[in-house]
Design an enzyme around this catalytic site. Structure first.
Site, PDB file in Angstrom:
ATOM      1  N   GLY A  14     -11.358  12.817   0.754  1.00 53.46           N
ATOM      2  CA  GLY A  14     -11.524  11.390   1.013  1.00 53.46           C
ATOM      3  C   GLY A  14     -11.880  10.543  -0.186  1.00 53.46           C
ATOM      4  CG  ASN A  16      -6.651   8.301  -2.746  1.00 51.98           C
ATOM      5  OD1 ASN A  16      -6.305   7.388  -3.473  1.00 51.98           O
ATOM      6  ND2 ASN A  16      -6.336   9.551  -2.972  1.00 51.98           N
ATOM      7  CE  LYS A  93      -1.126  17.584  12.774  1.00 48.07           C
ATOM      8  NZ  LYS A  93      -0.793  18.913  13.320  1.00 48.07           N
ATOM      9  CB  ILE A  95       3.796  10.100  11.099  1.00 49.36           C
ATOM     10  CG1 ILE A  95       3.391   8.967  12.012  1.00 49.36           C
ATOM     11  CG2 ILE A  95       5.213   9.900  10.594  1.00 49.36           C
ATOM     12  CD1 ILE A  95       2.813   7.818  11.298  1.00 49.36           C
ATOM     13  CG  ASN A 109       1.410   9.112   2.205  1.00 53.31           C
ATOM     14  OD1 ASN A 109       0.252   9.475   2.347  1.00 53.31           O
ATOM     15  ND2 ASN A 109       2.338   9.871   1.629  1.00 53.31           N
ATOM     16  CG  HIS A 111       3.646  11.911  -3.075  1.00 53.45           C
ATOM     17  ND1 HIS A 111       3.334  13.016  -2.313  1.00 53.45           N
ATOM     18  CD2 HIS A 111       4.435  12.341  -4.087  1.00 53.45           C
ATOM     19  CE1 HIS A 111       3.914  14.077  -2.862  1.00 53.45           C
ATOM     20  NE2 HIS A 111       4.593  13.698  -3.921  1.00 53.45           N
ATOM     21  CG  ASP A 152       5.706  12.747   0.459  1.00 53.57           C
ATOM     22  OD1 ASP A 152       5.685  13.958   0.185  1.00 53.57           O
ATOM     23  OD2 ASP A 152       4.723  12.112   0.864  1.00 53.57           O
ATOM     24  CD  GLU A 181      -3.774  10.120  -6.061  1.00 52.56           C
ATOM     25  OE1 GLU A 181      -4.098  10.081  -4.863  1.00 52.56           O
ATOM     26  OE2 GLU A 181      -3.564  11.177  -6.663  1.00 52.56           O
TER      27      GLU A 181
END
Ligand code: GRF
Length: 198
Positions: A14, A16, A93, A95, A109, A111, A152, A181
């Site tokens: 966590g 980010n 996971k 989606i 998201n 990446h 992605d 990030e």
């Protein structure tokens, strides 16, 4: 400008998520994190939620029964919190269709590579950086994109490049990218808040 309500899905440490919370607390992000959901009951993400008194839930195929039930339960929970943007912050996971149709174009998201290269199923975590180094790339980076049904794969909102250094190993490269990030995600969310149209 709309003050956005963020729902975050995270599976791991966590950091980010923390970077976004910090930017919001500092008054530098026109958004509030209203709910945090993790498929890992022991995740750092949930610990950070508790520390910041943000409502949080452990939701997984274990708690909901199966993938379809989880898909529906996630969408319902995020709707209950009137979330404007769903933020994947290290969410492992895949989606489901109900989430996609409930939040069209509103799920993001991050990446740790320059998509479309070095992305897709099984390309996550340290594997991404191992692949970049094995490919002899001179630069890597980070991508924030809209989530679609494929891994992605959705439209790219912003990318930032990070150099690959001579003595890099996957861990060093990962750490250098993680610094970026922690800046880019809140920057993109802020820009979306400024441009928000209902
Ligand atoms: C980050 O490297 C992100 O790019 C990827 O998963 C990692 C999440 O790290 N999607 P953290 O859990 O936010 O520290």
């Amino acid at each position: 400008m709309k003050r956005l309500k963020l729902g975050v899905l995270a599976s791991g440490g966590g950091t980010n998520l923390q970077a976004i919370i910090d930017r919001s607390i500092a008054g530098k992000l026109n958004a509030d994190m209203v709910v945090i959901i993790s498929n890992n009951s022991q995740s750092g993400a949930l610990k950070r939620a508790h520390k910041h008194n943000i409502d949080s839930f452990h939701m997984s195929t274990f708690t909901e029964g199966d993938e379809d039930a989880l898909d529906r339960a996630l969408a319902q929970k995020l709707k209950d919190y009137n979330v404007d943007l769903v933020i994947f912050a290290g969410y492992m996971k895949k989606i489901g269709p109900v989430m996609i149709e409930t939040f069209p174009g509103r799920i993001l998201n991050i990446h740790p590579a320059l998509l479309p290269k070095f992305g897709g199923k099984d390309m996550y975590g340290i594997r991404v950086h191992q692949a970049v180094l094995e490919a002899g790339e001179k630069e890597s980076g980070v991508t924030v994109h809209v989530v679609d049904p494929l891994y992605d794969h959705g439209s790219i909102l912003e990318q930032r490049k990070v150099p690959v250094l001579e003595d890099d190993n996957p861990e060093k490269l990962a750490a250098r990218i993680l610094v970026e990030e922690h800046k880019i995600y809140a920057d993109v969310i802020q820009r979306l808040a400024e441009e928000w149209k209902e």
